[in-house]
Design a protein around this motif. Structure first.
Motif, PDB file in Angstrom:
ATOM      1  N   CYS A 192     -16.763 -14.083  -1.263  1.00  0.00           N
ATOM      2  CA  CYS A 192     -15.609 -13.351  -1.806  1.00  0.00           C
ATOM      3  C   CYS A 192     -15.982 -11.916  -2.162  1.00  0.00           C
ATOM      4  N   GLU A 193     -17.194 -11.717  -2.676  1.00  0.00           N
ATOM      5  CA  GLU A 193     -17.653 -10.369  -3.003  1.00  0.00           C
ATOM      6  C   GLU A 193     -17.743  -9.505  -1.742  1.00  0.00           C
ATOM      7  N   VAL A 194     -18.218 -10.090  -0.672  1.00  0.00           N
ATOM      8  CA  VAL A 194     -18.291  -9.363   0.595  1.00  0.00           C
ATOM      9  C   VAL A 194     -16.893  -8.958   1.052  1.00  0.00           C
ATOM     10  N   LEU A 195     -15.959  -9.906   1.033  1.00  0.00           N
ATOM     11  CA  LEU A 195     -14.597  -9.628   1.476  1.00  0.00           C
ATOM     12  C   LEU A 195     -13.941  -8.542   0.628  1.00  0.00           C
ATOM     13  N   ASP A 196     -14.090  -8.636  -0.689  1.00  0.00           N
ATOM     14  CA  ASP A 196     -13.485  -7.642  -1.579  1.00  0.00           C
ATOM     15  C   ASP A 196     -14.058  -6.247  -1.325  1.00  0.00           C
ATOM     16  N   ALA A 197     -15.364  -6.177  -1.137  1.00  0.00           N
ATOM     17  CA  ALA A 197     -15.997  -4.877  -0.907  1.00  0.00           C
ATOM     18  C   ALA A 197     -15.565  -4.277   0.427  1.00  0.00           C
ATOM     19  N   GLU A 198     -15.483  -5.108   1.460  1.00  0.00           N
ATOM     20  CA  GLU A 198     -15.109  -4.595   2.780  1.00  0.00           C
ATOM     21  C   GLU A 198     -13.664  -4.103   2.794  1.00  0.00           C
ATOM     22  N   ARG A 199     -12.804  -4.716   2.009  1.00  0.00           N
ATOM     23  CA  ARG A 199     -11.420  -4.256   1.923  1.00  0.00           C
ATOM     24  C   ARG A 199     -11.337  -2.854   1.316  1.00  0.00           C
ATOM     25  N   MET A 200     -12.309  -2.497   0.510  1.00  0.00           N
ATOM     26  CA  MET A 200     -12.284  -1.206  -0.178  1.00  0.00           C
ATOM     27  C   MET A 200     -12.987  -0.096   0.599  1.00  0.00           C
ATOM     28  N   ARG A 201     -13.481  -0.400   1.789  1.00  0.00           N
ATOM     29  CA  ARG A 201     -14.118   0.649   2.579  1.00  0.00           C
ATOM     30  C   ARG A 201     -13.152   1.814   2.792  1.00  0.00           C
ATOM     31  N   ARG A 202     -13.670   3.022   2.642  1.00  0.00           N
ATOM     32  CA  ARG A 202     -12.829   4.210   2.781  1.00  0.00           C
ATOM     33  C   ARG A 202     -12.130   4.234   4.131  1.00  0.00           C
ATOM     34  N   THR A 203     -12.830   3.877   5.192  1.00  0.00           N
ATOM     35  CA  THR A 203     -12.251   3.956   6.533  1.00  0.00           C
ATOM     36  C   THR A 203     -11.106   2.966   6.735  1.00  0.00           C
ATOM     37  N   ARG A 204     -11.063   1.911   5.935  1.00  0.00           N
ATOM     38  CA  ARG A 204      -9.967   0.942   6.076  1.00  0.00           C
ATOM     39  C   ARG A 204      -8.766   1.301   5.206  1.00  0.00           C
ATOM     40  N   GLN A 205      -8.974   2.105   4.195  1.00  0.00           N
ATOM     41  CA  GLN A 205      -7.878   2.450   3.293  1.00  0.00           C
ATOM     42  C   GLN A 205      -7.106   3.642   3.868  1.00  0.00           C
ATOM     43  N   THR A 206      -6.245   3.338   4.817  1.00  0.00           N
ATOM     44  CA  THR A 206      -5.507   4.391   5.518  1.00  0.00           C
ATOM     45  C   THR A 206      -4.526   5.115   4.602  1.00  0.00           C
ATOM     46  N   GLY A 207      -4.167   4.493   3.493  1.00  0.00           N
ATOM     47  CA  GLY A 207      -3.264   5.144   2.552  1.00  0.00           C
ATOM     48  C   GLY A 207      -3.921   6.205   1.696  1.00  0.00           C
ATOM     49  N   LEU A 208      -5.252   6.327   1.775  1.00  0.00           N
ATOM     50  CA  LEU A 208      -5.948   7.315   0.947  1.00  0.00           C
ATOM     51  C   LEU A 208      -5.602   8.753   1.332  1.00  0.00           C
ATOM     52  N   ILE A 209      -5.436   9.014   2.628  1.00  0.00           N
ATOM     53  CA  ILE A 209      -5.194  10.390   3.067  1.00  0.00           C
ATOM     54  C   ILE A 209      -3.906  10.947   2.454  1.00  0.00           C
ATOM     55  N   PRO A 210      -2.776  10.272   2.618  1.00  0.00           N
ATOM     56  CA  PRO A 210      -1.557  10.821   1.978  1.00  0.00           C
ATOM     57  C   PRO A 210      -1.634  10.811   0.461  1.00  0.00           C
ATOM     58  N   PHE A 211      -2.345   9.825  -0.111  1.00  0.00           N
ATOM     59  CA  PHE A 211      -2.466   9.780  -1.554  1.00  0.00           C
ATOM     60  C   PHE A 211      -3.232  10.992  -2.084  1.00  0.00           C
ATOM     61  N   VAL A 212      -4.355  11.310  -1.438  1.00  0.00           N
ATOM     62  CA  VAL A 212      -5.182  12.438  -1.891  1.00  0.00           C
ATOM     63  C   VAL A 212      -4.451  13.762  -1.661  1.00  0.00           C
ATOM     64  N   ARG A 213      -3.714  13.854  -0.552  1.00  0.00           N
ATOM     65  CA  ARG A 213      -2.946  15.074  -0.302  1.00  0.00           C
ATOM     66  C   ARG A 213      -1.929  15.297  -1.416  1.00  0.00           C
ATOM     67  N   GLU A 214      -1.254  14.232  -1.809  1.00  0.00           N
ATOM     68  CA  GLU A 214      -0.279  14.341  -2.898  1.00  0.00           C
ATOM     69  C   GLU A 214      -0.979  14.637  -4.222  1.00  0.00           C
ATOM     70  N   LEU A 215      -2.118  14.016  -4.413  1.00  0.00           N
ATOM     71  CA  LEU A 215      -2.895  14.231  -5.636  1.00  0.00           C
ATOM     72  C   LEU A 215      -3.298  15.703  -5.782  1.00  0.00           C
ATOM     73  N   MET A 216      -3.804  16.283  -4.685  1.00  0.00           N
ATOM     74  CA  MET A 216      -4.294  17.662  -4.726  1.00  0.00           C
ATOM     75  C   MET A 216      -3.178  18.695  -4.725  1.00  0.00           C
ATOM     76  N   GLY A 217      -2.007  18.307  -4.178  1.00  0.00           N
ATOM     77  CA  GLY A 217      -0.934  19.266  -4.082  1.00  0.00           C
ATOM     78  C   GLY A 217       0.090  19.147  -5.190  1.00  0.00           C
ATOM     79  N   GLY A 218      -0.098  18.126  -6.077  1.00  0.00           N
ATOM     80  CA  GLY A 218       0.906  17.894  -7.100  1.00  0.00           C
ATOM     81  C   GLY A 218       0.804  18.871  -8.265  1.00  0.00           C
TER      82      GLY A 218
END
Length: 218
Positions: A192-218
């Motif tokens: 379970c620890e392996v699965l949880d960690a792999e889900r959090m990989r930056r390359t898999r979190q495709t929602g990070l790009i728009p989130f960070v753009r909004e974060l930096m531009g807000g």
């Protein structure tokens, strides 16, 4: 400006799904671990394999396996309908592509209970989405004891499974993670620890790009 994590928690950002592979010799515990994982985690779905093997008592078509004829399996191979397929104990098993690729885009995770040959084929076709875990028994003596405790196979079949186990174990170094199943609950926690960690990989979190753009531009 308020903390954006108050309204958009980072663990809820859109992510790409993954193909989570559990492999082990017969009797080492991957089936038990798979069952526990499916019971614990609603975000992962079992990939149902197609097989030419006849159903065992209690098995349902489309639930445990897709039971197909040799001719149907041949057709699926010719039409490139499998992520992977292999011969196992006189029968063929394969992973139909089906809706898996579309599911990955939508963040769906898939669990695979396949051997090292299937793992190699799957990695060749979709390496970016694959996470591999090999489950080792604490000893070969314990592995034989577990097989005998099932009371399902003859001594000859158990000997064959032990011989195959040695061959399978020789491929342990090809996997991303290796766990020893001495205590099933502790082993499950590590999986379970392996699965949880792999889900959090930056390359898999495709929602990070728009989130960070909004974060930096807000």
């Amino acid at each position: 400006m308020g903390d954006p994590t108050e309204t958009t928690p980072s663990d809820k950002l859109h992510r790409r799904g993954l193909l989570f592979i559990l492999s082990s010799p017969s009797g080492a515990g991957k089936t038990t671990l798979s069952r526990k994982l499916l019971e614990r985690d609603p975000e992962i779905r079992l990939s149902v394999s197609a097989t030419t093997r006849p159903p065992r008592p209690g098995e349902e078509d489309g639930v445990h396996y897709h039971f197909v004829s040799d001719d149907d399996f041949d057709r699926m191979v010719e039409e490139d309908d499998f992520y992977e397929w292999a011969h196992v104990f006189g029968y063929r098993y394969g992973t139909p592509k089906g809706h898996i690729r579309e599911g990955l885009k939508n963040g769906q995770d898939y669990l695979f209970d396949i051997d090292w040959q299937g793992t190699q084929q799957l990695k060749q076709k979709d390496d970016q989405d694959v996470v591999t875990v090999f489950v080792l028994p604490p000893s070969l003596g314990e592995l034989r004891r577990r097989l005998e405790a099932r009371a399902q196979d003859s001594a000859e079949v158990i000997d064959s499974r032990m011989e195959r186990a040695r061959a399978e174990i020789s491929h342990w170094a090809e996997y991303d993670y290796v766990v020893i199943n001495d205590d099933v609950d502790e082993c499950f926690d590590r999986v379970c620890e392996v699965l949880d960690a792999e889900r959090m990989r930056r390359t898999r979190q495709t929602g990070l790009i728009p989130f960070v753009r909004e974060l930096m531009g807000g």
